[in-house]
Design an enzyme around this catalytic site. Structure first.
Site, PDB file in Angstrom:
ATOM      1  N   ASP A  83       0.862  -1.184   0.000  1.00  0.00           N
ATOM      2  CA  ASP A  83       0.000   0.000   0.000  1.00  0.00           C
ATOM      3  C   ASP A  83       0.893   1.225   0.000  1.00  0.00           C
ATOM      4  O   ASP A  83       2.080   1.158   0.325  1.00  0.00           O
ATOM      5  CB  ASP A  83      -0.939   0.002   1.209  1.00  0.00           C
ATOM      6  N   LYS A  84       0.299   2.342  -0.385  1.00  0.00           N
ATOM      7  CA  LYS A  84       1.002   3.608  -0.410  1.00  0.00           C
ATOM      8  C   LYS A  84       0.252   4.585   0.468  1.00  0.00           C
ATOM      9  O   LYS A  84      -0.981   4.566   0.523  1.00  0.00           O
ATOM     10  CB  LYS A  84       1.039   4.147  -1.839  1.00  0.00           C
TER      11      LYS A  84
ATOM     12  N   SER B 159       0.095   8.778   1.035  1.00  0.00           N
ATOM     13  CA  SER B 159       0.589  10.118   0.714  1.00  0.00           C
ATOM     14  C   SER B 159       0.124  11.072   1.797  1.00  0.00           C
ATOM     15  O   SER B 159      -0.993  10.948   2.307  1.00  0.00           O
ATOM     16  CB  SER B 159       0.019  10.565  -0.634  1.00  0.00           C
TER      17      SER B 159
ATOM     18  N   THR C 127      -9.078  10.690  -1.914  1.00  0.00           N
ATOM     19  CA  THR C 127      -9.194   9.613  -2.895  1.00  0.00           C
ATOM     20  C   THR C 127     -10.635   9.116  -3.018  1.00  0.00           C
ATOM     21  O   THR C 127     -11.127   8.869  -4.124  1.00  0.00           O
ATOM     22  CB  THR C 127      -8.255   8.453  -2.491  1.00  0.00           C
TER      23      THR C 127
ATOM     24  N   ARG D 207      -7.471  16.040  17.662  1.00  0.00           N
ATOM     25  CA  ARG D 207      -6.194  16.739  17.506  1.00  0.00           C
ATOM     26  C   ARG D 207      -6.334  18.133  16.943  1.00  0.00           C
ATOM     27  O   ARG D 207      -5.645  19.053  17.385  1.00  0.00           O
ATOM     28  CB  ARG D 207      -5.213  15.883  16.695  1.00  0.00           C
TER      29      ARG D 207
ATOM     30  N   LYS E  95      -3.461   2.722  11.023  1.00  0.00           N
ATOM     31  CA  LYS E  95      -4.444   2.297  10.024  1.00  0.00           C
ATOM     32  C   LYS E  95      -3.800   1.403   8.968  1.00  0.00           C
ATOM     33  O   LYS E  95      -4.383   0.397   8.556  1.00  0.00           O
ATOM     34  CB  LYS E  95      -5.074   3.536   9.368  1.00  0.00           C
ATOM     35  N   LYS E  96      -2.604   1.767   8.518  1.00  0.00           N
ATOM     36  CA  LYS E  96      -1.930   0.946   7.498  1.00  0.00           C
ATOM     37  C   LYS E  96      -1.572  -0.430   8.064  1.00  0.00           C
ATOM     38  O   LYS E  96      -1.674  -1.441   7.373  1.00  0.00           O
ATOM     39  CB  LYS E  96      -0.664   1.656   6.991  1.00  0.00           C
TER      40      LYS E  96
END
Lengths: 425, 425
Positions: free
Chosen positions: A81-82, A84, A121, A169, A188-189
């Site tokens: 996964d990526k 950004s 996204t 936050r 999360k990743k």
């Protein structure tokens, strides 16, 4: 086991927190035994006194383990996964995910909605009529196995502690802390649980991190903590002083993504996407990743995977390509002759958000049709009066305001930035 | 005007806060526009990065001005109040207030309930049958004018921002901050608005501040900020390694107070109370305050004022003096011959709380009858087998447990502490 007030006292006094302390904190947030106001006191103490690598890793793992961790069959590897950090015109995920899948790297991608200049996204994908980002984790796993790629929205089942901390936050002025950012992104990743994670950490006016130094520190922390957690990881630091590619706005960016997948897109977007997939490929032991990507774009295989994904998720590409333009499309022309560096990323981001393409509040709906479309890429010589781009807007006044914002930010007669500034492994 | 996230960011980054910032913060807490979790983030940032004198003054004034400030007719001056940081056997307020009134210094006193070892001033007063601590501010003002003294409980109208901040501090580990303690204590006293404030800052095992150094810093801060706010103020730092006086427990302490007001009380309680009133008197320009106090105790004038106050507030002293003893009263005798320093203050405090005389949670009800009654003052030589004191309890097992706790803490054969350690003006 330490109670929450002991944990707060320790971080307040810069004393080290144990793995058990941070698990107690994150599980308490998820189950409600740690209140919002205690969580906020922790966030402020962690912001001011910092978290070292061991604490950052432990907080990240604890936040991951506050919910489900997706389990994948070994036969599906490599999964990648990526992430950004986000910027204006950043549509890389839409191209990257099917492109990686087309060269044999499965991409199970869970994304957020944009709360910022432009849509996220999910907002971009949802400009494709019918596209469903709300799959169950079971459907997500099945499609990743079958199609090689699946793109969905965040679910309450993954890293629920992050959802609560993240929501606090902004209101507590504890956003710009590298360890807290790292724990939020990575929890999360890690819950999504790919083998490989590649980061695109942007710096510049339109990025979360304005300076190269801050972006570098975040990138190094993300890579270090990912590796400590057992993942293969690396990062590219990329420039975000100008929008990436030729478009900013949800449907406009999907159209640009289709162009790239048809190998007809702008060089910068294409090159960045290929570079990110090549990073994944290198971690997967594939040395000629860039070459494979270029071939896949040329042959149409990446596009085939994209179409397969869209269809599997209920989207209709023909209906997307039949979408009307926004009600008003207004030209922007050069007011001088010279070497045009293009508009400032933040100015474009603000203009697109004002047009309705981004959000001010989480509950805002985005308009898929509005945005900025560049005719000339950044860094080219232009003549006075030449068409530089177009604003797509819901009405004339909005278009004029956006044109004013974007035009005032034009930069001239200086060399353009490189897009990829550094690789961190 | 700065928004709350700007204020949090500034304190987070150790940048100075303006008077306007702190007013925005305190008024936002009172009107609900600043949330609990934002308040907690502020408390943690202020704890870690501190508040300087100007910020502490501004926060104190802002918290005062989050509610009503009592206005007094000039003709009622001098008005004075005392604040004690609290300790075991600290019944000084009950004696001090009528004693000061008896020499011409009006005392409008608003007290809290104890959440600690033993009951607070209100709990002690309420052991007098009928005594009403819930007067309106208007009744409070009237009685202070007519009788010279009135003792009531906290009201939502005074310093409401303090009530909210105070309720968050324990759960967020932000209690032991001198500026936050100062702002909490003083905002309420300034809302009560006397001309003179005298502080009794205790240090030792049974006190909020365990060390002389911490007590000194708090005392200096309280006096400095009080003066900056326009009040006459001074502080005594007093020892709290042993209980003050001969009793700890609500009705027992009221009985000791009556004894002192009849000039038949123990020397330490009497001397400390006289010293505190003499401080008030000196600020009011009365040089022979101590002499006047001794005369007032001898003549019964102080007792007359106490009776007048109790009657004005519906209490029945005869009914109080007819109260039964607790169901079990058990002797404690010396197990050796020697110089007895007495029990440890914290041990007595814990024992009395366990007996039911103090609270573990705010909603706990206190038992007025239980407690510890000393027969021999601390610092006297005793014979093996001599009666040292008695535990008053609801049943035998509770009495035995309390005796064990208290006896184990006895100290022997060392010089006693001075009670008044330092005066800070």
């Amino acid at each position: 086991m330490a109670v929450i007030t002991d944990i707060l006292r320790a971080k307040r006094d810069s004393k080290p927190l144990s793995r058990e302390d941070l698990y107690r904190f994150a599980s308490g947030i998820a189950d409600g035994t740690v209140t919002d106001y205690q969580a906020s006191a922790f966030l402020m103490a962690a912001y001011i006194n910092g978290l070292d690598s061991d604490e950052t890793l432990a907080l990240t793992m604890a936040m991951r383990d506050s919910g489900t961790v997706v389990q994948w069959d070994k036969s599906l590897s490599p999964l990648a996964d990526k992430h950004s950090t986000g910027g204006v015109g950043d549509k890389m995920s839409l191209i990257l995910a099917p492109l990686a899948a087309s060269i044999g790297i499965r991409v199970p991608m869970i994304s957020g909605r944009g709360l910022g200049h432009t849509g996220g996204t999910l907002d971009k994908l949802e400009s494709i009529p019918g596209f469903n980002v709300n799959l169950t984790l079971e459907q997500f796993k099945e499609q990743t196995a079958d199609v090689g790629v699946c793109m969905i929205g965040q679910t309450d089942r993954l890293a629920p502690a992050d959802r609560i901390l993240y929501s606090l936050r902004d209101a507590t002025s504890t956003v710009t802390s590298i360890p807290l950012i790292c724990a939020s992104i990575l929890s999360k990743k890690l819950a999504e649980n790919p083998d490989i994670i590649v980061f695109d950490v942007k710096c510049g006016t339109g990025a979360f991190m304005n300076t190269r130094e801050d972006a570098g520190e975040l990138a190094r922390t993300l890579v270090r903590i990912s590796k400590m957690s057992g993942k293969k990881a690396s990062a590219l630091i990329t420039s975000m002083n100008h929008p990436t590619g030729l478009t900013a706005g949800n449907a406009l960016e999907v159209q640009e993504s289709l162009n790239i997948l048809r190998n007809k897109g702008p060089a910068d977007s294409t090159d960045l996407t290929v570079a990110l997939v090549a990073e994944m490929a290198a971690h997967a032991g594939i040395d000629n990743g860039e070459e494979l990507c270029r071939e896949s774009l040329l042959s149409g295989r990446a596009m085939d995977v994209f179409v397969e994904m869209v269809e599997a998720q209920g989207g209709d590409i023909a209906a997307f390509e039949a979408l009307p333009l926004a009600p008003v499309v207004m030209d922007v022309r050069a007011s001088r002759t010279g070497y045009w560096r293009g508009p400032d990323a933040l100015a474009v981001g603000n203009a697109v958000r004002k047009l309705g393409g981004g959000r001010y509040r989480v509950e805002d709906r985005v308009d898929p049709l509005v945005g900025w479309e560049q005719e000339v890429p950044c860094g080219f010589p232009v003549e006075n009066g030449q068409l530089l781009g177009r604003v797509h807007a819901a009405h004339r006044d909005a278009a004029k305001e956006a044109i004013n914002t974007i035009s005032c930010s034009f930069r001239w007669d200086a060399p353009s930035d490189a897009l990829i500034l550094e690789e961190i492994r």
